[in-house]
Design an enzyme around this catalytic site. Structure first.
Site, PDB file in Angstrom:
ATOM      1  N   CYS A 111       0.694  -1.203   0.087  1.00  0.00           N
ATOM      2  CA  CYS A 111      -0.091  -0.048  -0.281  1.00  0.00           C
ATOM      3  C   CYS A 111       0.782   1.295   0.153  1.00  0.00           C
ATOM      4  CB  CYS A 111      -1.086  -0.098   1.095  1.00  0.00           C
ATOM      5  SG  CYS A 111      -2.362   1.177   0.890  1.00  0.00           S
ATOM      6  N   HIS A 213      -3.737  -4.802   0.302  1.00  0.00           N
ATOM      7  CA  HIS A 213      -3.271  -5.224   1.925  1.00  0.00           C
ATOM      8  C   HIS A 213      -3.563  -6.723   2.058  1.00  0.00           C
ATOM      9  CE1 HIS A 213      -2.673  -1.402   3.854  1.00  0.00           C
ATOM     10  NE2 HIS A 213      -3.630  -0.803   3.121  1.00  0.00           N
ATOM     11  N   GLU A 215      -2.054  -8.566   3.854  1.00  0.00           N
ATOM     12  CA  GLU A 215      -1.907  -8.901   5.429  1.00  0.00           C
ATOM     13  C   GLU A 215      -3.113  -9.354   6.005  1.00  0.00           C
ATOM     14  OE1 GLU A 215      -1.568  -6.032   4.163  1.00  0.00           O
ATOM     15  OE2 GLU A 215      -2.228  -4.382   5.689  1.00  0.00           O
TER      16      GLU A 215
END
Ligand code: MN
Length: 236
Positions: A111, A213, A215
């Site tokens: 990001c 993202h 994660e």
């Protein structure tokens, strides 16, 4: 085998008592641990000598998400929606990004991280997508775990090899994006509206950047493969 030490860049924020702190969301830490790495946070308040010392001890660097980069680093268009600009973080990450490129040290940029990657290498950003990029897609969503749009990964890319597939379903929590791409970078992933969502640096042991993202999407095996490939590359 010793697990590789993965440095994660951090934000600066005041806690509830107004006291300054360095931090990173747990999802980054968990994703690194899940992939077999040992996370260590990189505060941006270090003096250069100590920052370099810390950098020298990590085998890989994860450039995490966060606020906007100062427009002074890419002659960007000013916009009232630009938020959370942090000079010490900008300097720390832009400096470390260039070092990882020069040293061939593995890194994953997420990001804000992929935006740092582009700016550090000479590229520019849209400073507010809705006003500067023609799209009907909403790239700035509220929910980290909601799928916002697909991303097409070029078949002829290292990321396609890593993911093992070329059509991904991703979240989207960015109001800025890559505009002019640094000449050394290879764009390898797009949203349906043409927004750049993934880049890589050819001729580098491991230098990947994604605009979404991953994660927050580690329930998808394909996203876990990204972190695993990064930690494995850092192990070498
Ligand atoms: Mn997006």
């Amino acid at each position: 085998m010793t697990k590789p030490l993965i440095g994660i860049t951090t934000f600066n924020r005041n806690n509830d008592y107004g006291r300054p702190m360095s931090g990173v969301q747990h999802t980054y830490i968990r994703a690194v641990v899940q992939a077999g790495g040992i996370p260590i946070l990189i505060p941006s308040i270090l003096e250069e000598e100590d920052r370099n010392d810390l950098y020298a001890r990590v085998q890989g660097v994860l450039f995490s998400g966060g606020g906007d980069i100062s427009i002074k680093y890419f002659q960007g268009e000013d916009h009232p929606k630009i938020a959370e600009v942090d000079d010490s973080r900008d300097i720390t990450e832009l400096t470390l990004l260039k070092k990882t490129v020069e040293d061939g040290k593995p890194f994953l940029a997420i990001c804000r991280g992929v935006q740092v990657m582009n700016v550090a290498l000479g590229g520019t950003l849209y400073t507010h997508i809705p006003d500067q990029f023609n799209t009907t897609l909403e790239h700035s969503q509220d929910e980290f775990t909601t799928i916002a749009h697909p991303v097409n990964i070029d078949e002829d890319s290292r990321l396609a090899e890593i993911f093992g597939e070329t059509l991904l379903n991703v979240n989207s929590l960015h109001h800025q994006g890559l505009k002019d791409v640094a000449s050394s970078l290879k764009v390898v992933g797009h949203a349906p509206d043409g927004m750049i969502e993934a880049v890589e640096l050819p001729d580098h042991p491991y230098a990947m950047g994604v605009q979404w993202h991953p994660e927050w999407l580690t329930d998808q095996p394909v996203m876990r493969r990204l972190f695993k490939s990064f930690v494995d590359a850092s192990q070498k």
